[in-house]
Design a protein around this motif. Structure first.
Motif, PDB file in Angstrom:
ATOM      1  N   VAL A 119       0.842  -1.198   0.000  1.00 23.99           N
ATOM      2  CA  VAL A 119       0.000   0.000   0.000  1.00 23.99           C
ATOM      3  C   VAL A 119       0.879   1.251   0.000  1.00 23.99           C
ATOM      4  CG1 VAL A 119      -1.676   1.337   1.348  1.00 23.99           C
ATOM      5  CG2 VAL A 119      -2.027  -1.113   0.992  1.00 23.99           C
ATOM      6  N   GLN A 120       1.941   1.237   0.783  1.00 29.32           N
ATOM      7  CA  GLN A 120       2.874   2.368   0.777  1.00 29.32           C
ATOM      8  C   GLN A 120       3.475   2.573  -0.617  1.00 29.32           C
ATOM      9  OE1 GLN A 120       5.521   1.231   4.035  1.00 29.32           O
ATOM     10  NE2 GLN A 120       4.910   3.113   5.084  1.00 29.32           N
ATOM     11  N   GLU A 121       3.861   1.480  -1.256  1.00 29.26           N
ATOM     12  CA  GLU A 121       4.432   1.582  -2.596  1.00 29.26           C
ATOM     13  C   GLU A 121       3.412   2.158  -3.577  1.00 29.26           C
ATOM     14  OE1 GLU A 121       6.076  -2.215  -3.698  1.00 29.26           O
ATOM     15  OE2 GLU A 121       7.593  -2.125  -2.130  1.00 29.26           O
ATOM     16  N   TYR A 122       2.141   1.775  -3.417  1.00 28.18           N
ATOM     17  CA  TYR A 122       1.101   2.335  -4.282  1.00 28.18           C
ATOM     18  C   TYR A 122       0.978   3.841  -4.069  1.00 28.18           C
ATOM     19  CZ  TYR A 122      -3.368   3.705  -6.159  1.00 28.18           C
ATOM     20  OH  TYR A 122      -4.348   4.387  -6.840  1.00 28.18           O
ATOM     21  N   PHE A 123       0.955   4.278  -2.819  1.00 19.65           N
ATOM     22  CA  PHE A 123       0.821   5.701  -2.535  1.00 19.65           C
ATOM     23  C   PHE A 123       2.023   6.494  -3.044  1.00 19.65           C
ATOM     24  CE2 PHE A 123      -2.525   4.568   0.554  1.00 19.65           C
ATOM     25  CZ  PHE A 123      -3.484   5.482   0.154  1.00 19.65           C
ATOM     26  N   GLN A 124       3.186   5.862  -3.081  1.00 19.26           N
ATOM     27  CA  GLN A 124       4.385   6.534  -3.577  1.00 19.26           C
ATOM     28  C   GLN A 124       4.454   6.526  -5.105  1.00 19.26           C
ATOM     29  OE1 GLN A 124       7.502   4.498  -1.495  1.00 19.26           O
ATOM     30  NE2 GLN A 124       7.003   5.450   0.457  1.00 19.26           N
ATOM     31  N   SER A 125       3.649   5.675  -5.715  1.00 17.21           N
ATOM     32  CA  SER A 125       3.618   5.614  -7.179  1.00 17.21           C
ATOM     33  C   SER A 125       2.616   6.652  -7.692  1.00 17.21           C
ATOM     34  CB  SER A 125       3.205   4.214  -7.653  1.00 17.21           C
ATOM     35  OG  SER A 125       1.806   4.021  -7.471  1.00 17.21           O
ATOM     36  N   GLU A 126       2.513   6.714  -8.991  1.00 14.93           N
ATOM     37  CA  GLU A 126       1.529   7.609  -9.591  1.00 14.93           C
ATOM     38  C   GLU A 126       0.362   6.767 -10.084  1.00 14.93           C
ATOM     39  OE1 GLU A 126       3.077  10.521 -12.264  1.00 14.93           O
ATOM     40  OE2 GLU A 126       4.867  10.820 -11.039  1.00 14.93           O
ATOM     41  N   ASP A 127      -0.424   6.242  -9.149  1.00 16.23           N
ATOM     42  CA  ASP A 127      -1.600   5.432  -9.461  1.00 16.23           C
ATOM     43  C   ASP A 127      -1.224   4.214 -10.312  1.00 16.23           C
ATOM     44  OD1 ASP A 127      -4.298   4.711  -9.409  1.00 16.23           O
ATOM     45  OD2 ASP A 127      -4.752   5.844 -11.213  1.00 16.23           O
ATOM     46  N   SER A 128      -0.191   3.492  -9.871  1.00 11.66           N
ATOM     47  CA  SER A 128       0.343   2.356 -10.611  1.00 11.66           C
ATOM     48  C   SER A 128      -0.582   1.142 -10.546  1.00 11.66           C
ATOM     49  CB  SER A 128       1.714   1.987 -10.041  1.00 11.66           C
ATOM     50  OG  SER A 128       2.127   0.730 -10.515  1.00 11.66           O
ATOM     51  N   LEU A 129      -0.996   0.669 -11.701  1.00  8.17           N
ATOM     52  CA  LEU A 129      -1.801  -0.552 -11.748  1.00  8.17           C
ATOM     53  C   LEU A 129      -0.983  -1.754 -11.304  1.00  8.17           C
ATOM     54  CD1 LEU A 129      -3.868  -0.044 -15.030  1.00  8.17           C
ATOM     55  CD2 LEU A 129      -4.653   0.174 -12.660  1.00  8.17           C
TER      56      LEU A 129
END
Length: 100
Positions: free
Chosen positions: A37-47
């Motif tokens: 979840v942290q990695e998702y928030f640090q990404s730009e809406d990465s699928l």
């Protein structure tokens, strides 16, 4: 399950251990969910990151998929989803006014 093989194929030295303690695995998979979840928030809406989250969630659900789907459908029926894109603003309860 394949991360160690992928790492080795890229020349990375990696050790792995199989978790046999169910309580420890439950803790570890929750930590993995937090990480993803942290990695998702640090990404730009990465699928791709969302797919990683879904893989972890599916692992947590495990053999409880039928029960999960029932609860999911009940929540969807009771509360709805997010199709309307509504945002709720909740006020704190009114403070009690002292009676004189």
């Amino acid at each position: 399950d394949k991360v160690a093989d992928i790492a080795r194929a890229e020349g990375i030295i990696i050790d792995v251990a199989q978790i046999v303690n169910p309580e420890f695995f439950a803790w570890a998979i929750r930590e993995k969910l937090f990480e993803e979840v942290q990695e998702y928030f640090q990404s730009e809406d990465s699928l791709e990151e969302l797919a990683d989250i879904q893989l972890v969630i599916n692992t947590i659900i495990g053999d409880r998929k039928e029960e999960f789907n029932k609860i999911y459908e009940e929540k969807l029926k009771e509360k709805g989803g997010f199709d309307k894109k509504l945002l709720g603003f909740f006020a704190d309860p009114m403070p009690e006014i002292p009676q004189e």
